[in-house]
Design a protein around this motif. Structure first.
Motif, PDB file in Angstrom:
ATOM      1  N   ILE A  89      -3.339   0.669  -3.771  1.00 20.71           N
ATOM      2  CA  ILE A  89      -2.934  -0.729  -3.618  1.00 20.71           C
ATOM      3  C   ILE A  89      -2.020  -1.064  -4.798  1.00 20.71           C
ATOM      4  O   ILE A  89      -2.414  -0.896  -5.957  1.00 20.71           O
ATOM      5  CB  ILE A  89      -4.162  -1.676  -3.612  1.00 20.71           C
ATOM      6  N   LEU A  90      -0.812  -1.509  -4.491  1.00 25.08           N
ATOM      7  CA  LEU A  90       0.217  -1.666  -5.518  1.00 25.08           C
ATOM      8  C   LEU A  90       0.670  -3.112  -5.682  1.00 25.08           C
ATOM      9  O   LEU A  90       0.771  -3.857  -4.710  1.00 25.08           O
ATOM     10  CB  LEU A  90       1.458  -0.840  -5.150  1.00 25.08           C
ATOM     11  N   LEU A  91       0.954  -3.462  -6.932  1.00 20.76           N
ATOM     12  CA  LEU A  91       1.671  -4.699  -7.242  1.00 20.76           C
ATOM     13  C   LEU A  91       2.824  -4.298  -8.145  1.00 20.76           C
ATOM     14  O   LEU A  91       2.628  -3.508  -9.080  1.00 20.76           O
ATOM     15  CB  LEU A  91       0.767  -5.696  -7.974  1.00 20.76           C
ATOM     16  N   GLU A  92       3.983  -4.816  -7.877  1.00 26.87           N
ATOM     17  CA  GLU A  92       5.182  -4.447  -8.653  1.00 26.87           C
ATOM     18  C   GLU A  92       5.323  -2.926  -8.719  1.00 26.87           C
ATOM     19  O   GLU A  92       5.762  -2.373  -9.734  1.00 26.87           O
ATOM     20  CB  GLU A  92       5.109  -5.047 -10.071  1.00 26.87           C
ATOM     21  N   GLY A  93       4.927  -2.244  -7.670  1.00 19.55           N
ATOM     22  CA  GLY A  93       5.047  -0.785  -7.609  1.00 19.55           C
ATOM     23  C   GLY A  93       4.023  -0.040  -8.440  1.00 19.55           C
ATOM     24  O   GLY A  93       4.061   1.189  -8.512  1.00 19.55           O
ATOM     25  N   LYS A  94       3.090  -0.761  -9.060  1.00 21.25           N
ATOM     26  CA  LYS A  94       2.076  -0.100  -9.893  1.00 21.25           C
ATOM     27  C   LYS A  94       0.691  -0.297  -9.294  1.00 21.25           C
ATOM     28  O   LYS A  94       0.434  -1.278  -8.606  1.00 21.25           O
ATOM     29  CB  LYS A  94       2.123  -0.662 -11.313  1.00 21.25           C
ATOM     30  N   LYS A  95      -0.202   0.622  -9.648  1.00 27.26           N
ATOM     31  CA  LYS A  95      -1.504   0.627  -8.984  1.00 27.26           C
ATOM     32  C   LYS A  95      -2.437  -0.463  -9.517  1.00 27.26           C
ATOM     33  O   LYS A  95      -2.741  -0.514 -10.696  1.00 27.26           O
ATOM     34  CB  LYS A  95      -2.142   1.999  -9.167  1.00 27.26           C
ATOM     35  N   ILE A 104       0.834  -1.203   0.000  1.00 30.29           N
ATOM     36  CA  ILE A 104       0.000   0.000   0.000  1.00 30.29           C
ATOM     37  C   ILE A 104       0.865   1.247   0.000  1.00 30.29           C
ATOM     38  O   ILE A 104       1.838   1.339   0.747  1.00 30.29           O
ATOM     39  CB  ILE A 104      -0.945   0.030   1.225  1.00 30.29           C
ATOM     40  N   LYS A 105       0.488   2.197  -0.857  1.00 32.98           N
ATOM     41  CA  LYS A 105       1.113   3.515  -0.829  1.00 32.98           C
ATOM     42  C   LYS A 105       0.133   4.453  -0.131  1.00 32.98           C
ATOM     43  O   LYS A 105      -1.021   4.540  -0.544  1.00 32.98           O
ATOM     44  CB  LYS A 105       1.392   3.987  -2.264  1.00 32.98           C
TER      45      LYS A 105
END
Ligand code: BTN
Length: 249
Positions: free
Chosen positions: A107-113, A101-102
């Motif tokens: 909610i992020l996977l591999e730094g992407k939303k 989480i940012k």
């Protein structure tokens, strides 16, 4: 596929092919005092909204839902972290992936939303009139949709290299929301679990909060999930996670 076993969230479940925004469909029902836990799901949205007045890509294939809750003034600050934890748990249980989480709630996977959360509440006097929680999850984005999304997006199908069943994901989200909400009403907050999922802490960050930009070091969060930001000037800021709260006369 099994049934939905919840006590509050999803007792009333409404599906639409197309709406403006599930937030507005839920809001209209909340204003008429619909049952707590009423869920609005739509296949597509034509006037979706995200945080800070942004739109949310809302074509078919993804998951868009809003839930009507009637929290107390004491539990209101925790709805943001509650949603974040519910979405992360649901994604993990269905796909085996481990989202992060940012702050406040990307909610992020591999730094992407991969998912976004929006909480809109109306307060009248000393009482919360209603809260609408909105959740959008990228399940099957098209390449051109990904290009439209600022900051980078990813879909569950892409990240898991498979086909995530939306009905199971929805059921899992409703069950997690229900369990966490009942626990919250018993005084058990989701903040500790949420803090462990936060990628933001201990880093230099730029945060847009209520239209202003703040730069500094993310020192930590407080007991309610507000971000403790140490600005370069040394000033400490406490930025509350829930933004859109309207005041009713
Ligand atoms: C964000 O900006 O990250 C929050 C995005 C929230 C999108 C969801 S999709 C379902 C619900 N309906 C909306 O119009 N917005 C929320």
């Amino acid at each position: 596929r099994g049934g939905l076993f919840t006590r509050i969230v999803g007792k009333r479940l409404l599906f639409f092919q197309e709406v403006g925004s599930t937030m507005d469909e839920a809001l209209r029902r909340a204003e008429r005092g619909t049952e707590e836990g009423t869920v609005v799901v739509a296949e597509t949205q034509t006037a979706s909204r995200g945080r800070q007045g942004r739109a949310w890509v809302s074509r078919t294939g993804n998951l868009y839902l809003s839930v009507v809750l009637y929290p107390s003034l004491q539990t209101l600050p925790y709805l943001n972290s509650l949603c974040g934890v519910a979405v992360v748990r649901a994604i993990a249980n269905i796909s085996g992936l481990k989202p992060r989480i940012k702050w406040p709630n990307d909610i992020l996977l591999e730094g992407k939303k991969v998912a976004g959360v929006l909480v809109e509440s109306a307060i009248a006097g000393e009482q919360v009139h209603h809260s609408i929680i909105g959740i959008g999850i990228n399940v099957a984005l098209e390449a051109d949709e990904i290009d439209e999304i600022a900051g980078g997006a990813i879909s569950l199908n892409h990240a898991s290299a498979g086909d995530i069943p939306r009905d199971e994901l929805l059921r899992e989200i409703l069950q997690q929301l229900d369990a966490l909400y009942i626990q919250l009403n018993h005084g058990d907050t989701p903040v500790e679990e949420w803090e462990e999922l936060l990628d933001t802490l201990g880093q230099r960050v730029k945060v847009t909060w209520q239209g202003e930009e703040y730069v500094g070091f993310a020192d930590g969060i407080d007991a309610q999930g507000s971000l403790l930001l140490r600005e370069d000037s040394g000033t400490m800021r406490t930025l509350a996670a829930g933004d859109a709260t309207s005041l009713r006369p």
